[in-house]
Design a protein around this motif. Structure first.
Motif, PDB file in Angstrom:
ATOM      1  N   UNK A  92      -6.299  51.397 -17.889  1.00 26.67           N
ATOM      2  CA  UNK A  92      -7.595  52.499 -17.825  1.00 26.67           C
ATOM      3  C   UNK A  92      -8.586  51.651 -17.484  1.00 26.67           C
ATOM      4  N   UNK A  93      -8.892  50.603 -17.820  1.00 30.73           N
ATOM      5  CA  UNK A  93     -10.070  49.592 -17.602  1.00 30.73           C
ATOM      6  C   UNK A  93      -9.861  49.145 -16.079  1.00 30.73           C
ATOM      7  N   UNK A  94      -8.773  48.999 -15.303  1.00 31.47           N
ATOM      8  CA  UNK A  94      -8.720  48.655 -13.969  1.00 31.47           C
ATOM      9  C   UNK A  94      -9.274  49.635 -12.839  1.00 31.47           C
ATOM     10  N   UNK A  95      -8.966  50.967 -13.558  1.00 34.27           N
ATOM     11  CA  UNK A  95      -9.543  51.975 -12.548  1.00 34.27           C
ATOM     12  C   UNK A  95     -10.765  52.812 -13.067  1.00 34.27           C
ATOM     13  N   UNK A  96     -11.458  52.310 -14.174  1.00 35.24           N
ATOM     14  CA  UNK A  96     -12.680  52.627 -14.719  1.00 35.24           C
ATOM     15  C   UNK A  96     -13.793  52.123 -13.743  1.00 35.24           C
ATOM     16  N   UNK A  97     -14.899  52.947 -13.732  1.00 34.66           N
ATOM     17  CA  UNK A  97     -16.066  52.333 -13.046  1.00 34.66           C
ATOM     18  C   UNK A  97     -17.035  51.601 -13.797  1.00 34.66           C
ATOM     19  N   UNK A  98     -18.079  51.781 -13.816  1.00 37.11           N
ATOM     20  CA  UNK A  98     -19.234  51.207 -14.574  1.00 37.11           C
ATOM     21  C   UNK A  98     -19.396  51.356 -16.119  1.00 37.11           C
ATOM     22  N   UNK A  99     -19.012  50.713 -16.911  1.00 39.97           N
ATOM     23  CA  UNK A  99     -19.019  51.100 -18.422  1.00 39.97           C
ATOM     24  C   UNK A  99     -20.304  50.444 -18.809  1.00 39.97           C
ATOM     25  N   UNK A 100     -20.738  51.243 -20.113  1.00 41.68           N
ATOM     26  CA  UNK A 100     -21.938  50.811 -20.822  1.00 41.68           C
ATOM     27  C   UNK A 100     -21.752  49.606 -21.795  1.00 41.68           C
ATOM     28  N   UNK A 101     -22.742  49.194 -22.240  1.00 40.13           N
ATOM     29  CA  UNK A 101     -22.768  48.097 -23.082  1.00 40.13           C
ATOM     30  C   UNK A 101     -22.281  48.544 -24.494  1.00 40.13           C
ATOM     31  N   UNK A 102     -22.615  49.577 -24.920  1.00 37.85           N
ATOM     32  CA  UNK A 102     -22.189  50.157 -25.969  1.00 37.85           C
ATOM     33  C   UNK A 102     -21.466  51.387 -25.945  1.00 37.85           C
ATOM     34  N   UNK A 103     -20.560  52.083 -26.528  1.00 40.25           N
ATOM     35  CA  UNK A 103     -19.537  53.075 -26.304  1.00 40.25           C
ATOM     36  C   UNK A 103     -20.434  54.397 -26.536  1.00 40.25           C
ATOM     37  N   UNK A 104     -19.663  55.357 -26.005  1.00 37.26           N
ATOM     38  CA  UNK A 104     -20.113  56.844 -26.265  1.00 37.26           C
ATOM     39  C   UNK A 104     -19.660  56.841 -27.726  1.00 37.26           C
ATOM     40  N   UNK A 105     -20.440  57.473 -28.613  1.00 38.52           N
ATOM     41  CA  UNK A 105     -20.188  57.273 -30.064  1.00 38.52           C
ATOM     42  C   UNK A 105     -20.147  58.771 -30.663  1.00 38.52           C
ATOM     43  N   UNK A 106     -20.070  59.906 -29.835  1.00 35.77           N
ATOM     44  CA  UNK A 106     -20.138  61.269 -30.460  1.00 35.77           C
ATOM     45  C   UNK A 106     -18.943  61.781 -30.843  1.00 35.77           C
ATOM     46  N   UNK A 107     -17.575  61.135 -30.391  1.00 34.16           N
ATOM     47  CA  UNK A 107     -16.383  61.500 -30.837  1.00 34.16           C
ATOM     48  C   UNK A 107     -15.859  60.927 -31.709  1.00 34.16           C
ATOM     49  N   UNK A 108     -16.548  59.675 -32.292  1.00 36.37           N
ATOM     50  CA  UNK A 108     -15.984  58.769 -33.334  1.00 36.37           C
ATOM     51  C   UNK A 108     -15.748  59.258 -34.756  1.00 36.37           C
TER      52      UNK A 108
END
Length: 305
Positions: free
Chosen positions: A160-176
């Motif tokens: 998944x990481x190999x095919x992902x684009x730019x990722x944020x420093x902190x994750x999206x937290x809405x669904x945690x």
């Protein structure tokens, strides 16, 4: 972000694609190293166990009126005047979410270390997935992979990481969800107040958090002398110091103050804060996280490795 000139959507897209390709190139070696680290540290982590439906013996306990007679262990009951039920063990799968900061600042590597912060974060992330998946835990990556119990968790994350684009420093937290553990791996060089503001809602919802700050040894010691140019990998801005050693003490104070502030705020939220240098073995933070996830308690002070 392009390090030269004004950023445009096209430049940003090409830069994100370039970083994704370079990250993908890291994955095979990181996956191999993650497995080596996981195998050297832990032969198998136990899940959160309690009495329930399962295959393994848990305990004998006295029979309670109204229970099914089929649950009675007659051989054990024949040893004395009591009737015993044979309880079985239920391994309760727990949800653990992993996120690594893979922004440009994580690509830094000085001559004092053999690995970049990015590579170390990836190794730790994959080693955690490899080890936790062995005990049936549900592993996910916020905004990228839904939690799933799979023995191939490390491979799923690497792909998944190999095919992902730019990722944020902190994750999206809405669904945690509030029952999850969230492990964040990064350098956390942003303003601590901004980091705390992003994470505080999660802590108030009951999410258990563990921050692993990954640092290059040069970032701590500031070994530079003479005329030195410093370039911000996030913005491309540069600063030239005529005598770098003249600002070393102020830099170290600011660096430690940022770290201490972040650690203090995390502890106030009931979260754990671990610091790790890339010239140290990756097994050290992995062992510390194992202890914390296994119920070793919340850190009462900064844990360094």
């Amino acid at each position: 972000m392009s390090p030269i000139g004004e950023t445009t959507p096209a430049l940003a897209s090409r830069e994100a694609l370039r970083l994704a390709h370079e990250r993908a190139a890291l994955m095979p070696d990181c996956l191999v190293e993650a497995r080596r680290v996981a195998n050297s540290v832990i032969s198998g982590w136990h899940g959160r166990r309690k009495r329930g439906i399962g295959e393994n013996f848990w305990q004998f306990r006295p029979y309670a009126e109204g229970e099914s007679l089929s649950r009675i262990d007659w051989r054990r009951s024949a040893r004395d005047d009591h009737t015993y039920v044979r309880d079985r063990e239920w391994e309760a799968a727990h949800t653990i979410l992993l996120h690594a900061d893979l922004t440009p600042s994580m690509r830094y590597r000085s001559r004092m270390s053999n690995t970049s912060k990015e590579a170390r974060a990836l190794v730790l992330m994959l080693a955690l997935a490899e080890t936790l998946s062995r005990s049936g835990e549900r592993i996910g990556v916020p905004g990228l992979l839904e939690p799933q119990a799979s023995r191939q968790a490390a491979e799923r994350i690497a792909a998944a990481l190999s095919h992902a684009g730019a990722l944020p420093a902190l994750p999206q937290v809405a669904g945690v969800r509030s029952t999850a553990d969230l492990i964040l791996l990064g350098d956390f060089l942003d303003n601590p107040a901004d980091t705390v503001a992003r994470l505080k809602p999660l802590a108030h919802r009951g999410v258990r958090g563990h921050l692993v700050e990954i640092a290059d040894p040069a970032e701590e010691s500031f070994p530079y002398t003479g005329r030195t140019e410093f370039v911000d990998p996030e913005t491309g801005k540069s600063l030239t110091a005529g005598r770098a050693d003249s600002i070393a003490e102020d830099y170290r104070r600011a660096y430690e103050a940022r770290r201490e502030t972040l650690g203090t705020e995390m502890r106030r939220l009931g979260w754990n804060f671990i610091t790790h240098r890339t010239d140290r073995p990756a097994s050290e933070p992995l062992t510390q996280l194992h202890l914390l996830l296994s119920g070793g308690g919340l850190a009462t002070h900064e844990v360094r490795s």
